[in-house]
Motif scaffolding. Structure first.
Motif, PDB file in Angstrom:
ATOM      1  N   ALA A   1      11.555   7.626   8.244  1.00  0.00           N
ATOM      2  CA  ALA A   1      11.632   7.729   7.048  1.00  0.00           C
ATOM      3  C   ALA A   1      12.256   6.311   6.237  1.00  0.00           C
ATOM      4  N   TYR A   2      11.928   5.856   5.448  1.00  0.00           N
ATOM      5  CA  TYR A   2      12.573   4.569   4.942  1.00  0.00           C
ATOM      6  C   TYR A   2      13.094   4.798   3.341  1.00  0.00           C
ATOM      7  N   MET A   3      12.008   5.426   2.553  1.00  0.00           N
ATOM      8  CA  MET A   3      12.130   5.639   1.277  1.00  0.00           C
ATOM      9  C   MET A   3      11.646   6.814   0.970  1.00  0.00           C
TER      10      MET A   3
ATOM     11  N   ASN B   1       0.715  -1.139  -0.032  1.00  0.00           N
ATOM     12  CA  ASN B   1      -0.023   0.044   0.005  1.00  0.00           C
ATOM     13  C   ASN B   1       0.954   1.096  -0.059  1.00  0.00           C
ATOM     14  N   SER B   2       1.955   1.299   0.825  1.00  0.00           N
ATOM     15  CA  SER B   2       2.687   2.484   1.208  1.00  0.00           C
ATOM     16  C   SER B   2       3.330   2.822  -0.219  1.00  0.00           C
ATOM     17  N   ALA B   3       3.869   1.780  -0.888  1.00  0.00           N
ATOM     18  CA  ALA B   3       4.739   1.833  -2.265  1.00  0.00           C
ATOM     19  C   ALA B   3       3.951   2.300  -3.261  1.00  0.00           C
TER      20      ALA B   3
ATOM     21  N   ILE C   1       7.176   9.914   0.848  1.00  0.00           N
ATOM     22  CA  ILE C   1       7.834   9.388   1.808  1.00  0.00           C
ATOM     23  C   ILE C   1       7.276   7.856   2.084  1.00  0.00           C
ATOM     24  N   VAL C   2       7.885   6.763   2.211  1.00  0.00           N
ATOM     25  CA  VAL C   2       7.317   5.654   2.959  1.00  0.00           C
ATOM     26  C   VAL C   2       8.205   5.420   4.207  1.00  0.00           C
ATOM     27  N   ILE C   3       7.348   5.355   5.275  1.00  0.00           N
ATOM     28  CA  ILE C   3       7.723   5.245   6.834  1.00  0.00           C
ATOM     29  C   ILE C   3       7.660   3.881   7.236  1.00  0.00           C
TER      30      ILE C   3
ATOM     31  N   TYR D   1       4.269  -0.090   7.825  1.00  0.00           N
ATOM     32  CA  TYR D   1       4.499   0.948   6.809  1.00  0.00           C
ATOM     33  C   TYR D   1       3.486   1.887   6.608  1.00  0.00           C
ATOM     34  N   PHE D   2       3.695   3.256   6.397  1.00  0.00           N
ATOM     35  CA  PHE D   2       2.652   3.980   5.633  1.00  0.00           C
ATOM     36  C   PHE D   2       3.472   4.867   4.955  1.00  0.00           C
TER      37      PHE D   2
END
Ligand SMILES: [Zn+2]
Length: 335
Positions: free
Chosen positions: A324-326, A12-14, A267-269, A280-281
């Protein structure tokens, strides 16, 4: 997004950050397959994007079941209810769509050749498709022999720039460090086949040769702990700018006159402590505001909330703090 399947926040987040990327969304929505009978993942993504377009007007629910079923059928890795790495999913998705579009064009060209009885089979390179046009950049890997100074260069395409993160640094610093020279010593010596014909001490370096239109940066927050051999999450603070200009880590052949200004759009968190669990969100920028997309929950958040996602100032690595991851940077300004 709503689905019968559990634990699909990684997907979903991606999908959310990709959907809110206007150039990509338009290409997917306008996609027309060359064969009506073939199953296309791109078609399922298109269906999903159409639903999301409707939903952003009417706030309705979105059903990603069909899309996820196709993903699970195509890739065994995702064929379960486990948590997965959102970065791994995003890269797989972009690569799969690229290959699907290329195969589509190749098939059509082959048919045309057969129809015209064209016996000369040209081994043409794979066609260039919109996913590559938008997301693909080029890295150059350089190995230089320390004795004869000859250099071996190899180009490598990338869909996301994966950077190591260091305590007390920033995104700009991480990008600069991406291109640091590594020594190849002892058992890692390099076999110089240009002049020395023996194993030699060498240096290894990766540089950016071509910047993509849309730059996805993956912060490597999951590291194997050498003692426990298990993944640990690095929650430390890595500030990143709303507007990014890449001025380091560039190969000399990169055309720096074309100094792209990137705008942070998504931003993917990751929340939680571990690689294979947590949540993830995503945050997306829309009309100057940050919108938090957490599965079915949508809310507006402020700049202060966004900055808290840089990470933790203290050295508490075990924390489940959202980080933040991406990061998705688009060279096109805000919508
Ligand atoms: Zn040499």
């Amino acid at each position: 997004m709503k689905s019968q399947d559990s634990n699909i926040c990684y997907a979903n987040s991606a999908v959310q950050i990709l959907f809110h990327c206007k150039q990509f969304r338009q290409k997917v929505l306008n996609f027309q397959p060359k064969q009506s009978t073939k199953d296309y993942l791109t078609r399922d993504l298109q269906d999903l994007f159409q639903q999301m377009t409707q939903s952003s007007k009417s706030k309705g629910n979105i059903n990603s079941k069909k899309f996820m079923q196709r993903i699970k059928k195509l890739n065994q890795l995702f064929d379960n209810d486990d948590h997965h790495d959102s970065h791994e999913f995003l890269i797989w998705l972009l690569n799969h769509i690229s290959e699907e579009l290329q195969a589509d064009i190749n098939r059509e060209n082959k048919q045309k050749n057969q129809e015209t009885n064209n016996k000369i089979q040209q081994s043409s390179p794979n066609p260039y498709v919109f996913v590559q046009d938008l997301f693909e950049g080029k890295l150059v890997s350089k190995i230089s022999c320390n004795l004869c100074e000859c250099a071996n260069e190899r180009d490598e395409p990338f869909m996301a720039l994966s950077v190591d993160i260091e305590k007390g640094s920033s995104l700009n610093h991480c990008i600069k460090q991406f291109a640091h020279k590594e020594w190849m010593l002892n058992r890692d010596k390099f076999y110089c086949e240009q002049q020395c014909y023996t194993k030699q001490v060498a240096t290894k370096q990766m540089m950016i040769k071509q910047k993509p239109k849309i730059l996805i940066i993956h912060l490597k927050r999951f590291k194997i702990d050498p003692q426990t051999l298990r993944y640990q999450k690095l929650s430390h603070r890595i500030p990143f700018p709303n507007e990014l200009r890449i001025e380091s880590a560039l190969d000399e052949s990169e055309d720096s006159s074309q100094s792209l200004l990137y705008h942070l759009k998504g931003i993917v968190i990751h929340v939680g402590q571990g690689f294979s669990y947590g949540h993830y969100f995503s945050l997306i920028k829309s009309q100057g505001r940050w919108i938090k997309m957490d599965d079915t929950n949508v809310s507006v958040v402020d700049e202060k909330y966004m900055r808290a996602l840089y990470g933790l100032p203290s050295s508490n690595e075990q924390s489940g703090w959202p980080t933040a991851y991406m990061l998705l940077y688009d060279s096109q300004p805000d919508e």
